[in-house]
Design a protein around this motif. Structure first.
Motif, PDB file in Angstrom:
ATOM      1  N   LEU A   5       0.256  -0.954   0.312  1.00  0.00           N
ATOM      2  CA  LEU A   5      -0.043  -0.389  -0.413  1.00  0.00           C
ATOM      3  C   LEU A   5       1.048   1.346   0.437  1.00  0.00           C
ATOM      4  O   LEU A   5       2.214   1.470   0.300  1.00  0.00           O
ATOM      5  CB  LEU A   5      -0.742   0.595   0.754  1.00  0.00           C
ATOM      6  N   ALA A  97      -5.176  -0.355   4.531  1.00  0.00           N
ATOM      7  CA  ALA A  97      -4.527  -1.281   5.075  1.00  0.00           C
ATOM      8  C   ALA A  97      -4.830  -2.940   4.973  1.00  0.00           C
ATOM      9  O   ALA A  97      -4.306  -3.778   4.505  1.00  0.00           O
ATOM     10  CB  ALA A  97      -3.002  -0.578   5.543  1.00  0.00           C
ATOM     11  N   ALA A 102      -3.029  -5.302   3.449  1.00  0.00           N
ATOM     12  CA  ALA A 102      -1.971  -5.233   3.305  1.00  0.00           C
ATOM     13  C   ALA A 102      -0.226  -5.475   3.640  1.00  0.00           C
ATOM     14  O   ALA A 102      -0.498  -5.574   5.177  1.00  0.00           O
ATOM     15  CB  ALA A 102      -1.268  -2.974   3.160  1.00  0.00           C
ATOM     16  N   VAL A 105       3.572  -1.095   3.634  1.00  0.00           N
ATOM     17  CA  VAL A 105       2.725   0.501   3.840  1.00  0.00           C
ATOM     18  C   VAL A 105       3.729   1.429   3.916  1.00  0.00           C
ATOM     19  O   VAL A 105       4.219   1.291   4.358  1.00  0.00           O
ATOM     20  CB  VAL A 105       2.003   0.732   4.738  1.00  0.00           C
ATOM     21  N   ALA A 128      -0.015   0.114  12.545  1.00  0.00           N
ATOM     22  CA  ALA A 128      -0.557   0.125  11.437  1.00  0.00           C
ATOM     23  C   ALA A 128       0.582  -2.154  11.842  1.00  0.00           C
ATOM     24  O   ALA A 128       0.764  -2.248  12.902  1.00  0.00           O
ATOM     25  CB  ALA A 128       0.387   0.201  10.884  1.00  0.00           C
ATOM     26  N   VAL A 132       5.971  -1.003   8.228  1.00  0.00           N
ATOM     27  CA  VAL A 132       6.212   0.171   7.278  1.00  0.00           C
ATOM     28  C   VAL A 132       7.007   0.680   7.074  1.00  0.00           C
ATOM     29  O   VAL A 132       7.664   1.455   8.115  1.00  0.00           O
ATOM     30  CB  VAL A 132       4.624   1.694   8.725  1.00  0.00           C
TER      31      VAL A 132
END
Length: 143
Positions: A5, A97, A102, A105, A128, A132
């Motif tokens: 993502l 996400a 995902a 990210v 998240a 990430v």
């Protein structure tokens, strides 16, 4: 298959995040989901009044941002899906996400917005459920 993502906003940091996300999606043979969020705290939902024109313009810019990434992804043979959504960026990025499952990210370190709305990348990274990458802009070294 893996899912990457990318949250874009047209900023230089966002462009660097896009470059890195495209490279990673290509390396993983992943689908790249490119998302732009129109911040409802800055832009109200579209309406008929002239005061809502900035919201419509922001949404149009968002479509241009994701379309540019999609064109580059297609040129590189990367499967891509795009979306422009309205809401609070951190919340929408995290929700999206989860929605697309995902694995990774990408988001820019600083966005194209007023300083008081900053910290999106940091807050996404903190909340998240997946890895990430908060991308900083590319710094060219002097010869």
């Amino acid at each position: 298959m893996s899912t990457v993502l990318l949250a874009v906003d047209g900023s230089e940091h966002g462009q660097h995040a896009a470059d890195r996300a495209l490279e990673e999606a290509n390396a993983r043979n992943a689908t790249l989901h490119c998302l732009c969020v129109v911040d409802r705290r800055v832009h109200a939902e579209p309406g008929l009044s002239t005061g809502e024109l900035s919201t419509i313009e922001a949404e149009d810019r968002g479509h241009r941002f994701v379309d540019d990434v999609a064109e580059t992804a297609q040129d590189r043979g990367v499967a891509v899906e795009t979306a422009v959504k309205h809401g609070v960026p951190v919340d929408v990025i995290l929700e999206y996400a989860r929605e697309v499952s995902a694995d990774l990210v990408f988001v820019g370190e600083h966005g194209d917005h007023d300083n008081h709305l900053g910290g999106v990348g940091r807050r996404v990274a903190d909340a998240a459920d997946c890895e990430v990458v908060v991308a900083t802009e590319r710094v060219d070294s002097a010869p």
